[in-house]
Design a protein around this motif. Sequence first.
Motif, PDB file in Angstrom:
ATOM      1  N   SER A 138      38.269  70.961 -33.000  1.00 17.60           N
ATOM      2  CA  SER A 138      38.885  70.917 -31.738  1.00 17.60           C
ATOM      3  C   SER A 138      40.008  71.782 -31.904  1.00 17.60           C
ATOM      4  CB  SER A 138      39.290  69.599 -31.258  1.00 17.60           C
ATOM      5  OG  SER A 138      40.267  69.360 -32.310  1.00 17.60           O
ATOM      6  N   GLY A 139      40.412  72.394 -30.638  1.00 15.51           N
ATOM      7  CA  GLY A 139      41.760  73.338 -30.763  1.00 15.51           C
ATOM      8  C   GLY A 139      42.907  72.527 -31.511  1.00 15.51           C
ATOM      9  N   THR A 140      43.142  71.241 -31.203  1.00 15.37           N
ATOM     10  CA  THR A 140      44.094  70.552 -31.718  1.00 15.37           C
ATOM     11  C   THR A 140      44.221  70.514 -33.112  1.00 15.37           C
ATOM     12  OG1 THR A 140      44.319  69.144 -29.906  1.00 15.37           O
ATOM     13  CG2 THR A 140      45.093  68.161 -31.710  1.00 15.37           C
TER      14      THR A 140
ATOM     15  N   VAL B   7      45.133  74.260 -34.469  1.00 14.10           N
ATOM     16  CA  VAL B   7      46.539  74.360 -34.433  1.00 14.10           C
ATOM     17  C   VAL B   7      47.394  73.427 -35.530  1.00 14.10           C
ATOM     18  CG1 VAL B   7      48.522  74.637 -32.915  1.00 14.10           C
ATOM     19  CG2 VAL B   7      46.123  75.043 -32.052  1.00 14.10           C
TER      20      VAL B   7
ATOM     21  N   HIS C 196      49.663  73.341 -26.834  1.00 13.43           N
ATOM     22  CA  HIS C 196      48.793  73.652 -28.135  1.00 13.43           C
ATOM     23  C   HIS C 196      47.896  72.565 -28.771  1.00 13.43           C
ATOM     24  CE1 HIS C 196      50.929  77.655 -28.342  1.00 13.43           C
ATOM     25  NE2 HIS C 196      52.079  76.779 -28.169  1.00 13.43           N
TER      26      HIS C 196
ATOM     27  N   GLU D  35      51.110  81.831 -27.192  1.00  9.84           N
ATOM     28  CA  GLU D  35      49.933  82.103 -26.549  1.00  9.84           C
ATOM     29  C   GLU D  35      50.415  83.332 -25.633  1.00  9.84           C
ATOM     30  OE1 GLU D  35      47.719  79.085 -24.038  1.00  9.84           O
ATOM     31  OE2 GLU D  35      49.709  78.126 -24.243  1.00  9.84           O
TER      32      GLU D  35
ATOM     33  N   ASN E 183      47.718  77.797 -20.543  1.00 10.81           N
ATOM     34  CA  ASN E 183      47.915  76.670 -19.760  1.00 10.81           C
ATOM     35  C   ASN E 183      48.856  76.890 -18.860  1.00 10.81           C
ATOM     36  OD1 ASN E 183      46.225  74.479 -21.663  1.00 10.81           O
ATOM     37  ND2 ASN E 183      46.962  76.042 -22.939  1.00 10.81           N
TER      38      ASN E 183
ATOM     39  N   ASP F 260      48.038  81.506 -30.926  1.00  8.47           N
ATOM     40  CA  ASP F 260      47.072  80.320 -30.334  1.00  8.47           C
ATOM     41  C   ASP F 260      46.013  80.930 -29.579  1.00  8.47           C
ATOM     42  OD1 ASP F 260      45.695  78.288 -29.584  1.00  8.47           O
ATOM     43  OD2 ASP F 260      47.366  76.805 -29.376  1.00  8.47           O
TER      44      ASP F 260
ATOM     45  N   VAL G 127      43.255  79.662 -28.651  1.00 11.37           N
ATOM     46  CA  VAL G 127      42.064  78.621 -28.272  1.00 11.37           C
ATOM     47  C   VAL G 127      41.574  78.835 -27.022  1.00 11.37           C
ATOM     48  CG1 VAL G 127      41.884  76.022 -27.741  1.00 11.37           C
ATOM     49  CG2 VAL G 127      43.103  76.679 -29.736  1.00 11.37           C
ATOM     50  N   LYS G 128      42.261  79.249 -25.865  1.00  7.86           N
ATOM     51  CA  LYS G 128      41.798  79.921 -24.791  1.00  7.86           C
ATOM     52  C   LYS G 128      41.416  81.326 -24.349  1.00  7.86           C
ATOM     53  CE  LYS G 128      42.847  76.106 -21.450  1.00  7.86           C
ATOM     54  NZ  LYS G 128      43.964  75.792 -20.565  1.00  7.86           N
TER      55      LYS G 128
END
Length: 444
Positions: A116-118, A121, A145, A212, A217, A245, A247-248
Motif C-alpha cells: 500500500s501507499g502507507t 511512505v 501520506h 507531493e 489530496n 510521494d 502515490v497519486k
Amino acid sequence: MARALDKSHQHFKKAVTKLPLGVASNFRYWGEDKTIYVDHGKGGRIWDIDGNEYIDYRLGYGPAILGYADPRIDQAVIEAMQVGGVFALATEREYTVAARISKMVPAAELVRFSNSGTEAVMAALRLARAYSGKDSYVIVEGGYHGLFDAVLWYTDVEGWDEAGGDPELVPYGEGVPRLLKRLVHQVPLNDANRLEDTLKKHGNDIGALLIEPIMGNCCGITADRQYVQDCRALCDKYGVVMIVDEVKTGFRVARGGVQELMGVKADLCTFAKAMGNGYPISVLAGREEIMRKIGNGVAHGGTYTAHAVSLAAADKTLEILDETPALETIADYGRRLQAGMSRILTQRGIVHAFSGHPALGGLFFAAEAPRNYRDWKNSDYSFYDAMAQELHELGILCEPDSREPWFLCEAHDEACLSETLEKFETAVDITMDKLGKTDARATA
Ligand code: PMP
C-alpha cells in the motif's frame, strides 16, 4: 427525482452491526443516508447495489488508471494465480517490474515493493532517517501520506484565524501519540523561503522533506517547477533526504511521474495506485546509495510484498502505460472535459479555475487556482460541495469534498464525455438555483 438508494440504506444498517461506520475505510462512509455500496465496476463506470449507474471520477482515489476490470490486466492476473501466491522467497518477475520502473523513472535506481501507499511512505521515512541520521521531517500543508502515526498530522486551515499566525498542526484524530508532534514541521507549498527558514532553524534535526508536488489530496494544488527545484537544492544544502510521494501522481501525470514534469530527481520516491490498476502493490524507490542501506542496517519487507498476483498486474499495467499512448489519451480526455466544464461555467458567469493535471485535476470557484492549502480557504468550496451532491444524483461520481481531485482513466470514452458534460450543466443549474446564484445570461 432522487435516485433510489434503498438497498444501500438497508445494507448500511446491516453492515454497521459488524463494521465500524459500516465500511472498511473511514473515507467510504458518507453519512447514514449517503453511503453507497458498489456492486461492480467496468471501464470508467460503476454500479451500486440499487442498480444506479455512475461515470466514476474517483476511481478508487486513483488506482483504476486503465478502467475497472480491464481484460488485459485481468488476464495477466488470472495466469498469475497459478503461480501460488507468496513463498517467503523471491521470484524473477520482481526484477522485470523493477527494471521497468527504473526505465520510466530516472530517480528509481533501486526498487523495493510493498502493498500500500502507507507502507511505501513509512519505509521511505525510515530509510531517510537512517541515511541522514536525523529523526525530524518536514511535511507540506495539505499533503497526505497515508495512515501511519508519523504522517497523521494535518494543517487545520478550516479552523485557522488568518490574523493569528500560522495554522495549527493537529493529529488526524485520537490515538496518534502527541509526542510525535515534536518531530514534524509544516511548511506552505510554493514558499521556498519558509522552507529555508525551517531548515536553518532545525536543519540539524531534520532528515527528510515529504512532498507531493501536485497535491493529490488537496485539489491538485500544484507546485511551481522552480519551487520544486529550490526544494531539491535546499535538501542538498541542509543534508535532507527529498522524498517525493508519487502515490497519486506516479504513472498517471507522466510516465516518469510528477518528477518528470518538474524536472527533478528525488532521493526517494513512492508509488502505488496507478501502477497496478487496482491490485494492491506499491513501491519505494530511489538513489542507489540510500537504497543500499536496506538490508544493510534498515529493515524492509513483509509477508505479502511482491505477491504474484499484484506483481503480474503491475507488470502488465506498466507495460501498457509505458508502451502505448494510454496516458496521452487520458490527458486529452481531461483537457476536453475541463474545456467543456469551463464553457458551461463561463456562460453562466461563474468564476472558476482548474489546478493540477488533466488526469488529476481540481476545480475551484475562484479566479485563480490556490497556490497552497491556505489559499483554498478563499475559494467558494460551498458551491462545489453542493454541486457534487447533484452530480451524484445524476450519475456522475466525484468526491463530495472539493479537496479530492477528479481522476480519469483510459476507459473514459466519448460517451462518458458527452454524458458528463450534459449532466454537469444540469447540476450547475440546479446548484445555482438552490443557492440563489444569478445566471449571467439572465442579466445579459
Ligand atoms: N501518499 C499519498 C500521496 C496518497 O494519496 C495516499 C492515499 N491516498 C497514500 C500515501 C496512502 O496510500 P494507501 O491508502 O494505499 O495506504
